[in-house]
Design a protein around this motif. Structure first.
Motif, PDB file in Angstrom:
ATOM      1  N   GLY A 265       0.900  -1.171   0.208  1.00  0.00           N
ATOM      2  CA  GLY A 265      -0.054   0.058   0.103  1.00  0.00           C
ATOM      3  C   GLY A 265       0.906   1.373   0.107  1.00  0.00           C
ATOM      4  N   MET A 266       2.044   1.180   0.041  1.00  0.00           N
ATOM      5  CA  MET A 266       2.932   2.213   0.204  1.00  0.00           C
ATOM      6  C   MET A 266       3.005   3.343  -1.062  1.00  0.00           C
ATOM      7  SD  MET A 266       3.575   3.122   3.245  1.00  0.00           S
ATOM      8  CE  MET A 266       4.643   4.576   2.863  1.00  0.00           C
ATOM      9  N   ALA A 267       3.136   2.488  -2.089  1.00  0.00           N
ATOM     10  CA  ALA A 267       3.100   3.339  -3.234  1.00  0.00           C
ATOM     11  C   ALA A 267       1.889   4.069  -3.417  1.00  0.00           C
ATOM     12  CB  ALA A 267       3.157   2.262  -4.540  1.00  0.00           C
ATOM     13  N   LYS A 268       0.684   3.668  -3.329  1.00  0.00           N
ATOM     14  CA  LYS A 268      -0.638   4.355  -3.460  1.00  0.00           C
ATOM     15  C   LYS A 268      -0.542   5.363  -2.302  1.00  0.00           C
ATOM     16  CE  LYS A 268      -3.350   0.766  -5.490  1.00  0.00           C
ATOM     17  NZ  LYS A 268      -4.570  -0.063  -5.644  1.00  0.00           N
ATOM     18  N   LEU A 274       0.987  12.977  -2.385  1.00  0.00           N
ATOM     19  CA  LEU A 274       1.745  13.897  -3.802  1.00  0.00           C
ATOM     20  C   LEU A 274       0.511  14.478  -4.530  1.00  0.00           C
ATOM     21  CD1 LEU A 274       4.466  12.045  -4.870  1.00  0.00           C
ATOM     22  CD2 LEU A 274       4.707  14.159  -3.283  1.00  0.00           C
ATOM     23  N   ARG A 275      -0.398  14.046  -4.632  1.00  0.00           N
ATOM     24  CA  ARG A 275      -1.521  14.700  -5.537  1.00  0.00           C
ATOM     25  C   ARG A 275      -2.727  15.368  -4.654  1.00  0.00           C
ATOM     26  NH1 ARG A 275      -3.024   9.260  -7.092  1.00  0.00           N
ATOM     27  NH2 ARG A 275      -2.247   9.657  -9.277  1.00  0.00           N
ATOM     28  N   ASP A 276      -2.503  15.507  -3.242  1.00  0.00           N
ATOM     29  CA  ASP A 276      -3.715  15.892  -2.293  1.00  0.00           C
ATOM     30  C   ASP A 276      -3.484  17.548  -2.759  1.00  0.00           C
ATOM     31  OD1 ASP A 276      -5.255  16.174  -0.100  1.00  0.00           O
ATOM     32  OD2 ASP A 276      -3.647  16.806   0.951  1.00  0.00           O
ATOM     33  N   PRO A 277      -4.691  18.122  -3.186  1.00  0.00           N
ATOM     34  CA  PRO A 277      -4.749  19.549  -3.366  1.00  0.00           C
ATOM     35  C   PRO A 277      -4.455  20.361  -2.305  1.00  0.00           C
ATOM     36  CG  PRO A 277      -6.803  18.362  -4.115  1.00  0.00           C
ATOM     37  CD  PRO A 277      -6.183  17.297  -3.297  1.00  0.00           C
ATOM     38  N   GLU A 299      13.983   4.764 -12.208  1.00  0.00           N
ATOM     39  CA  GLU A 299      13.029   3.901 -12.533  1.00  0.00           C
ATOM     40  C   GLU A 299      12.293   2.724 -11.434  1.00  0.00           C
ATOM     41  OE1 GLU A 299      15.107   1.055 -15.298  1.00  0.00           O
ATOM     42  OE2 GLU A 299      15.363   2.598 -16.947  1.00  0.00           O
ATOM     43  N   ALA A 300      13.092   2.936 -10.433  1.00  0.00           N
ATOM     44  CA  ALA A 300      12.401   2.222  -9.307  1.00  0.00           C
ATOM     45  C   ALA A 300      11.237   2.912  -8.467  1.00  0.00           C
ATOM     46  CB  ALA A 300      13.463   1.877  -8.210  1.00  0.00           C
ATOM     47  N   VAL A 301      10.989   4.064  -8.950  1.00  0.00           N
ATOM     48  CA  VAL A 301      10.146   4.874  -8.433  1.00  0.00           C
ATOM     49  C   VAL A 301       8.680   4.346  -9.400  1.00  0.00           C
ATOM     50  CG1 VAL A 301       8.854   7.124  -8.151  1.00  0.00           C
ATOM     51  CG2 VAL A 301      11.315   6.855  -7.696  1.00  0.00           C
ATOM     52  N   PRO A 302       7.506   3.848  -8.727  1.00  0.00           N
ATOM     53  CA  PRO A 302       6.620   3.413  -9.371  1.00  0.00           C
ATOM     54  C   PRO A 302       5.646   4.441 -10.375  1.00  0.00           C
ATOM     55  CG  PRO A 302       6.437   2.527  -7.028  1.00  0.00           C
ATOM     56  CD  PRO A 302       7.431   3.633  -7.061  1.00  0.00           C
ATOM     57  N   ALA A 303       5.008   3.805 -11.246  1.00  0.00           N
ATOM     58  CA  ALA A 303       4.209   4.794 -12.300  1.00  0.00           C
ATOM     59  C   ALA A 303       3.383   5.513 -11.289  1.00  0.00           C
ATOM     60  CB  ALA A 303       3.806   3.725 -13.267  1.00  0.00           C
ATOM     61  N   VAL A 304       2.682   4.923 -10.377  1.00  0.00           N
ATOM     62  CA  VAL A 304       1.595   5.711  -9.859  1.00  0.00           C
ATOM     63  C   VAL A 304       2.157   6.941  -9.066  1.00  0.00           C
ATOM     64  CG1 VAL A 304       1.687   4.100  -7.707  1.00  0.00           C
ATOM     65  CG2 VAL A 304      -0.470   5.331  -8.348  1.00  0.00           C
ATOM     66  N   VAL A 305       3.349   6.750  -8.528  1.00  0.00           N
ATOM     67  CA  VAL A 305       3.914   7.970  -8.073  1.00  0.00           C
ATOM     68  C   VAL A 305       4.321   8.994  -9.025  1.00  0.00           C
ATOM     69  CG1 VAL A 305       5.729   8.903  -6.433  1.00  0.00           C
ATOM     70  CG2 VAL A 305       4.756   6.502  -5.835  1.00  0.00           C
TER      71      VAL A 305
END
Length: 520
Positions: A265-268, A274-277, A299-305
């Motif tokens: 759950g950490m990536a999410k 980061l996207r919290d207004p 590259e190790a930083v997930p796409a969702v981040v």
């Protein structure tokens, strides 16, 4: 009969001759000492750039600060810190005031030296002798003492991260005399003297316990104080959860190295932060900081981040004022724009280049005004179709990936004139080092093309944004031309004010002169 080609009649205003030269030895207009100082303070980094060595920039700041009155130095320091979010330059200007005007230093000190990092910068500059003295002196020493005696535990802990000088060095230098028992114990702890651990404030006590037994929850202290303690990925995940928005943005690769994103759950969770207004608004994040994080993410930083950084960019751009009318943005994509925007700093050199910032400005304007035109240029205009529906990051990357030749700042204006285009506002984003369009005498090609455009569009205005600190411009300052340095949110607001006729005499220098001194 005179040569009518040489002495042909010119329509419009008499144009000033370009009597100075830029770094490419091409004709240019020199800024006044006040404007030069403002340009350096709001864009300067005291590091090697494409055209300037760090020592050259320092020498120029010292010379210019001596030529203007101390009150302008003080106002520039406040502006550079509060609006430009600079670090080195405001600290340097404060140190200059420590030599020139102690009363003014006292007025601006709390606003310029507003963090432990800034405090250490100020002390290091003074003790280096660069501004003409090697000791702090009585008044600056008292100001440093006051900061130490009024800072919270969290501020002190943050200030304790870093060297040259360390906060311990500063404490040993100024000998603060705290009234509170916790602060006295903390200073003793910091400099390695005997102290009562029970008197330490809560976070520092927790740090000491964690040093003895690193199996529990990490204490709420700067994570740099924990890196040598062998934390597990789960503990690193706790650090990431507790971190501020800016701290998380700056340390995505660190979290990836320590296995944070492999925790359930950490990536999410990090993406959601980061996207919290509200978090983005509280962080006062600059668009280029988000671009920096996006470009630096490995590259190790997930796409969702990484996607969340783009979402945060859209939120940050939402604060950029809309520019109405027929707007044209001209980002310089020439070779010199490939250098790092904050100068060369070895392994710490920023991945964000001048061309990235120019592209970001263009993409941000296009996002807010979908009818705006974008005319990238190097030695000529580079034809590129832009989709205003694409994300700011996508359009910025598309722009930054083109060009690389010589610089001709007049090229986009010449294109508009050939098209006989109707224009209300032109924004030129460059390093002002035009040379492909150099003329041997008279006005610059940029001024000539602008004057031609003005005959067709009498109400048009031109904004020239200088990404890196330079002493010259291709467009002389006048009522319809604004020369401004920097890439903070304040620049967008300034463009909007200028475009709507809300900016007073003196333009950018006038904005700095309007800064109120004293504690706000």
């Amino acid at each position: 009969m005179v040569n009518t080609q040489l002495f042909q009649s010119q329509r419009g205003a008499m144009l000033p001759a370009a009597l100075d030269t830029n770094n490419e030895l091409a004709p240019a207009y020199a800024f006044s000492p006040r404007h030069q100082l403002a340009q350096l303070a709001a864009t300067g980094c005291l590091r090697q750039t494409f055209y300037a060595q760090a020592q050259d920039q320092l020498d120029r700041v010292m010379t210019l600060a001596a030529e203007v009155d101390p009150a302008f130095v003080a106002r520039t320091a406040v502006y550079a810190r509060e609006s430009g979010h600079m670090k080195d330059m405001p600290a340097l200007l404060a140190a200059i005031l420590a030599v020139r005007d102690l009363e003014l230093l006292a007025q601006v000190f709390p606003r310029v030296i507003d963090s432990g990092k800034m405090l250490r910068n100020f002390v290091q500059i003074l003790r280096s002798g660069a501004v003409g003295r090697k000791s702090l002196g009585t008044r600056p020493k008292k100001l440093v003492q006051r900061w130490l005696l009024e800072a919270t535990e969290k501020q002190l802990l943050n200030a304790a991260v870093g060297n040259a000088p360390s906060l311990a060095d500063v404490v040993k230098m100024v000998h603060p005399k705290p009234a509170e028992a916790w602060r006295a114990a903390w200073f003793a702890w910091l400099i390695g003297k005997p102290h009562d651990e029970a008197a330490l404030p809560p976070a520092t006590q927790a740090l000491e316990r964690f040093k003895r037994d690193a199996t529990g929850e990490p204490p709420d202290v700067p994570f740099q104080m924990l890196t040598a303690l062998g934390m597990t990925p789960a503990q690193w995940a706790q650090v990431a959860r507790a971190g501020s928005w800016q701290m998380v943005r700056q340390n995505l690769n660190t979290f990836a190295r320590h296995g944070v994103f492999e925790q359930p759950g950490m990536a999410k969770a990090i993406a959601a932060k980061l996207r919290d207004p509200q978090a983005v608004a509280r962080a006062r994040v600059l668009p280029y900081q988000l671009m920096s994080a996006f470009k630096a993410a490995g590259e190790a930083v997930p796409a969702v981040v990484q996607d969340a950084l783009q979402d945060a960019m859209e939120l940050a751009i939402g604060n950029v004022p809309s520019l109405h009318g027929r707007v044209v943005v001209c980002p310089d994509v020439s070779g010199s724009m490939r250098s790092s925007v904050t100068g060369w700093a070895g392994s710490a050199t920023s991945t964000v280049r001048c061309v990235d910032v120019a592209a970001l400005v263009a993409a941000a304007v296009l996002r807010k005004n979908r009818r705006a035109r974008v005319l990238p240029f190097d030695f000529d205009v580079v034809d590129l179709r832009m989709n205003p529906r694409d994300s700011v990051m996508t359009n910025a990357q598309k722009l930054a990936g083109i060009g690389g030749g010589g610089t001709s700042c007049s090229a986009p204006l010449a294109r508009l004139n050939r098209e006989r285009a109707q224009v209300d506002l032109v924004i030129l984003v460059s390093d002002n080092e035009s040379w492909m369009d150099a003329r041997r005498s008279g006005a610059t090609a940029t001024m000539r093309e602008w004057e031609t455009l003005k005959q067709r569009n009498p109400g048009a205005r031109l904004v020239c944004i200088d990404i890196q600190p330079h002493a010259t411009t291709q467009a002389a300052e006048r009522a319809d031309i604004l020369n401004v340095g920097g890439f903070s949110d304040a620049v967008f607001e300034m463009i909007a004010n200028f475009a709507e006729g809300r900016m007073g005499a003196g333009h950018w220098v006038g904005e700095i002169e309007a800064v109120t001194l004293g504690v706000q």
